[in-house]
Write a protein that holds these residues in place. Structure first.
Motif, PDB file in Angstrom:
ATOM      1  N   GLU A 126      10.170   3.505   9.340  1.00 43.63           N
ATOM      2  CA  GLU A 126       9.861   2.328  10.148  1.00 43.63           C
ATOM      3  C   GLU A 126       8.475   1.783   9.787  1.00 43.63           C
ATOM      4  O   GLU A 126       7.613   2.501   9.279  1.00 43.63           O
ATOM      5  N   ASN A 127       8.300   0.496  10.071  1.00 44.83           N
ATOM      6  CA  ASN A 127       7.025  -0.150   9.758  1.00 44.83           C
ATOM      7  C   ASN A 127       5.865   0.496  10.519  1.00 44.83           C
ATOM      8  O   ASN A 127       5.977   0.808  11.704  1.00 44.83           O
ATOM      9  N   LYS A 128       4.764   0.681   9.796  1.00 43.04           N
ATOM     10  CA  LYS A 128       3.510   1.111  10.417  1.00 43.04           C
ATOM     11  C   LYS A 128       2.501   0.007  10.156  1.00 43.04           C
ATOM     12  O   LYS A 128       1.984  -0.139   9.052  1.00 43.04           O
ATOM     13  N   ILE A 129       2.247  -0.785  11.180  1.00 44.20           N
ATOM     14  CA  ILE A 129       1.477  -2.017  11.016  1.00 44.20           C
ATOM     15  C   ILE A 129      -0.024  -1.728  11.004  1.00 44.20           C
ATOM     16  O   ILE A 129      -0.553  -1.091  11.918  1.00 44.20           O
ATOM     17  N   VAL A 130      -0.693  -2.202   9.945  1.00 46.54           N
ATOM     18  CA  VAL A 130      -2.148  -2.059   9.834  1.00 46.54           C
ATOM     19  C   VAL A 130      -2.739  -3.366   9.296  1.00 46.54           C
ATOM     20  O   VAL A 130      -2.022  -4.225   8.785  1.00 46.54           O
ATOM     21  N   ALA A 131      -4.054  -3.484   9.416  1.00 44.97           N
ATOM     22  CA  ALA A 131      -4.741  -4.653   8.864  1.00 44.97           C
ATOM     23  C   ALA A 131      -4.772  -4.559   7.334  1.00 44.97           C
ATOM     24  O   ALA A 131      -4.997  -3.485   6.779  1.00 44.97           O
ATOM     25  N   ILE A 132      -4.549  -5.686   6.676  1.00 43.39           N
ATOM     26  CA  ILE A 132      -4.486  -5.729   5.214  1.00 43.39           C
ATOM     27  C   ILE A 132      -5.593  -6.619   4.660  1.00 43.39           C
ATOM     28  O   ILE A 132      -5.736  -7.776   5.066  1.00 43.39           O
ATOM     29  N   ASP A 133      -6.370  -6.054   3.744  1.00 39.95           N
ATOM     30  CA  ASP A 133      -7.337  -6.829   2.963  1.00 39.95           C
ATOM     31  C   ASP A 133      -6.750  -6.925   1.552  1.00 39.95           C
ATOM     32  O   ASP A 133      -6.763  -5.961   0.794  1.00 39.95           O
ATOM     33  N   PHE A 134      -6.205  -8.086   1.199  1.00 42.19           N
ATOM     34  CA  PHE A 134      -5.481  -8.215  -0.060  1.00 42.19           C
ATOM     35  C   PHE A 134      -6.373  -7.986  -1.276  1.00 42.19           C
ATOM     36  O   PHE A 134      -5.915  -7.430  -2.282  1.00 42.19           O
ATOM     37  N   ASN A 135      -7.625  -8.400  -1.212  1.00 44.47           N
ATOM     38  CA  ASN A 135      -8.532  -8.144  -2.336  1.00 44.47           C
ATOM     39  C   ASN A 135      -8.682  -6.648  -2.586  1.00 44.47           C
ATOM     40  O   ASN A 135      -8.626  -6.185  -3.734  1.00 44.47           O
ATOM     41  N   LYS A 136      -8.831  -5.897  -1.507  1.00 40.52           N
ATOM     42  CA  LYS A 136      -8.988  -4.457  -1.632  1.00 40.52           C
ATOM     43  C   LYS A 136      -7.710  -3.798  -2.139  1.00 40.52           C
ATOM     44  O   LYS A 136      -7.741  -2.936  -3.033  1.00 40.52           O
ATOM     45  N   VAL A 137      -6.571  -4.217  -1.579  1.00 41.59           N
ATOM     46  CA  VAL A 137      -5.280  -3.634  -1.985  1.00 41.59           C
ATOM     47  C   VAL A 137      -5.010  -3.892  -3.461  1.00 41.59           C
ATOM     48  O   VAL A 137      -4.653  -2.981  -4.218  1.00 41.59           O
ATOM     49  N   LEU A 138      -5.201  -5.136  -3.898  1.00 40.38           N
ATOM     50  CA  LEU A 138      -4.935  -5.465  -5.298  1.00 40.38           C
ATOM     51  C   LEU A 138      -5.906  -4.750  -6.238  1.00 40.38           C
ATOM     52  O   LEU A 138      -5.524  -4.321  -7.336  1.00 40.38           O
ATOM     53  N   SER A 139      -7.153  -4.604  -5.816  1.00 44.03           N
ATOM     54  CA  SER A 139      -8.124  -3.883  -6.631  1.00 44.03           C
ATOM     55  C   SER A 139      -7.713  -2.425  -6.806  1.00 44.03           C
ATOM     56  O   SER A 139      -7.773  -1.863  -7.909  1.00 44.03           O
ATOM     57  N   GLN A 140      -7.286  -1.785  -5.705  1.00 45.72           N
ATOM     58  CA  GLN A 140      -6.836  -0.394  -5.767  1.00 45.72           C
ATOM     59  C   GLN A 140      -5.598  -0.246  -6.643  1.00 45.72           C
ATOM     60  O   GLN A 140      -5.510   0.670  -7.471  1.00 45.72           O
ATOM     61  N   GLN A 141      -4.665  -1.161  -6.478  1.00 45.45           N
ATOM     62  CA  GLN A 141      -3.429  -1.063  -7.256  1.00 45.45           C
ATOM     63  C   GLN A 141      -3.684  -1.310  -8.742  1.00 45.45           C
ATOM     64  O   GLN A 141      -3.108  -0.647  -9.595  1.00 45.45           O
ATOM     65  N   TYR A 142      -4.579  -2.260  -9.041  1.00 46.62           N
ATOM     66  CA  TYR A 142      -4.861  -2.553 -10.448  1.00 46.62           C
ATOM     67  C   TYR A 142      -5.499  -1.343 -11.140  1.00 46.62           C
ATOM     68  O   TYR A 142      -5.200  -1.046 -12.309  1.00 46.62           O
TER      69      TYR A 142
END
Length: 370
Positions: A208-224
């Motif tokens: 099930e979904n676990k809703i949290v705040a998302i900072d897209f710059n941070k997420v994309l940096s980590q994934q890259y």
């Protein structure tokens, strides 16, 4: 229904008990009790599908008896016999005794027989549903254990093999031997990637979904950073463009499943002879949603296959790349987060995937202070 319904009838009049048992014993397994106390003792040791009680009894009423019965065993279907019209008793029976049906006294044999059959059907249906739910919980627990084993028991030895192979390559410069170790590295990398795919599959479809705040710059940096360790991106121009001035809330794990698989496809299906490989991810966040768009200039997807690529194990190309579950996981994750996904592609020119995710924040969104 092959199993005979087991019925318990409570009444303070012997004549009623004897008449009830004589009339219905051929159709049901009938037990009787002369008072509420005796009836409550019986339900402690026997599983009854249907319990019938007279409303007017000397010690306690039928409704009060059912209240006590629920505390001991809530499973039997309850029927109340009443010889007088009392709206308060009816309301109490519904609210307190959770009574399935009322039958007026003196009761009609066919009426009460049909009521017992119907109540028995309800009991067995509920029991079957409970059994299935218990099995589902067991399967869910076993699946969690399997996923744990997949991520720890399998990956541990796999990483050991990979580490030993790398050490061996440092100590042996024989080209033929090095080629064998390179083949081992390729096989372990492929298996490790498949394990990650299975973990992503589980996260994107079963949790099930676990809703949290998302900072897209941070997420994309980590994934890259993870992509650079996994793939050789030296000859690929990667561009991220994020416009986020609002708080955005969604499931972090499923979001990463979406990004990983879309980026992975964009990389794996590049044209090998293209000196200008490109991958671009644009993210636009508004108060209500986030638009994620992934562009590449790879081999593209045949128009005839574009409607099928989100199906499980459907490949968009005959190239021996991928397991055919990546875009399926993307679609499942998007839908579980109440979003939408569209795909446009042209053979030889590239692919454009657009994902729209709603902001699942429960309070009004506010601008991020930059």
């Amino acid at each position: 229904m092959t199993e005979k319904i087991k019925v318990l009838y409570i009444d303070d009049e012997d004549n009623n008990l004897n008449s009830f048992k004589a009339s219905l014993r051929k159709d049901f397994v009938v037990h009787t009790a002369i008072n509420a106390e005796a009836g409550l003792e019986m339900v402690k040791f026997e599983e009854y599908q249907v319990v019938i009680a007279d409303q007017r009894m000397p010690e306690i009423t039928g409704v009060e008896f059912f209240e006590k019965l629920i505390a001991i065993n809530p499973n039997p279907i309850r029927i109340l016999l009443t010889g007088y019209s009392d709206i308060k008793s009816v309301i109490d029976a519904i609210n307190k005794g959770e009574v399935y049906r009322f039958i007026d006294k003196p009761w009609n044999i066919e009426q009460i027989k049909n009521a017992i059959y119907n109540a028995g059907e309800i009991y067995f249906t509920r029991k079957e549903l409970k059994d299935k739910n218990d099995k589902l919980k067991k399967v869910h627990t076993e699946m969690n254990q399997f996923v744990y084993s997949l991520s720890h028991e399998l990956r541990g030895p796999l990483m050991s093999i990979s580490g030993i192979s790398k050490l061996a390559k440092l100590e042996n410069q024989n080209p033929e031997v090095l080629e064998y170790f390179t083949m081992i590295d390729h096989a372990t990398d492929k298996l490790d990637d498949f394990i990650y795919k299975m973990l992503d599959f589980y996260r994107s479809t079963k949790i099930e979904n676990k809703i949290v705040a998302i900072d897209f710059n941070k997420v994309l940096s980590q994934q890259y950073a993870a992509y650079q360790e996994k793939w050789d991106l030296e000859d690929v121009a990667v561009d991220f463009n994020v416009n986020q001035t609002f708080d955005f809330y969604t499931d972090d794990s499923k979001l990463r499943v979406i990004l990983n698989n879309l980026f992975g496809n964009a990389f794996n299906f590049q044209k090998k002879d293209n000196p200008f490989k490109k991958i671009r991810i644009d993210v636009e966040v508004t108060e209500d949603n986030a638009i994620i768009e992934v562009f590449d200039n790879g081999i593209g997807i045949d128009e005839k296959l574009q409607k099928e690529v989100f199906n499980l194990f459907q490949r968009a190309t005959q190239q021996n790349v991928g397991s055919g579950i990546g875009l399926y996981m993307v679609k499942e994750s998007v839908e579980l987060m109440q979003g939408k996904i569209t795909l446009q592609s042209k053979m030889g020119e590239g692919t454009h995937v657009r994902v729209e995710l709603p902001n699942l924040q429960q309070i009004p969104a506010s601008p991020i202070t930059v």
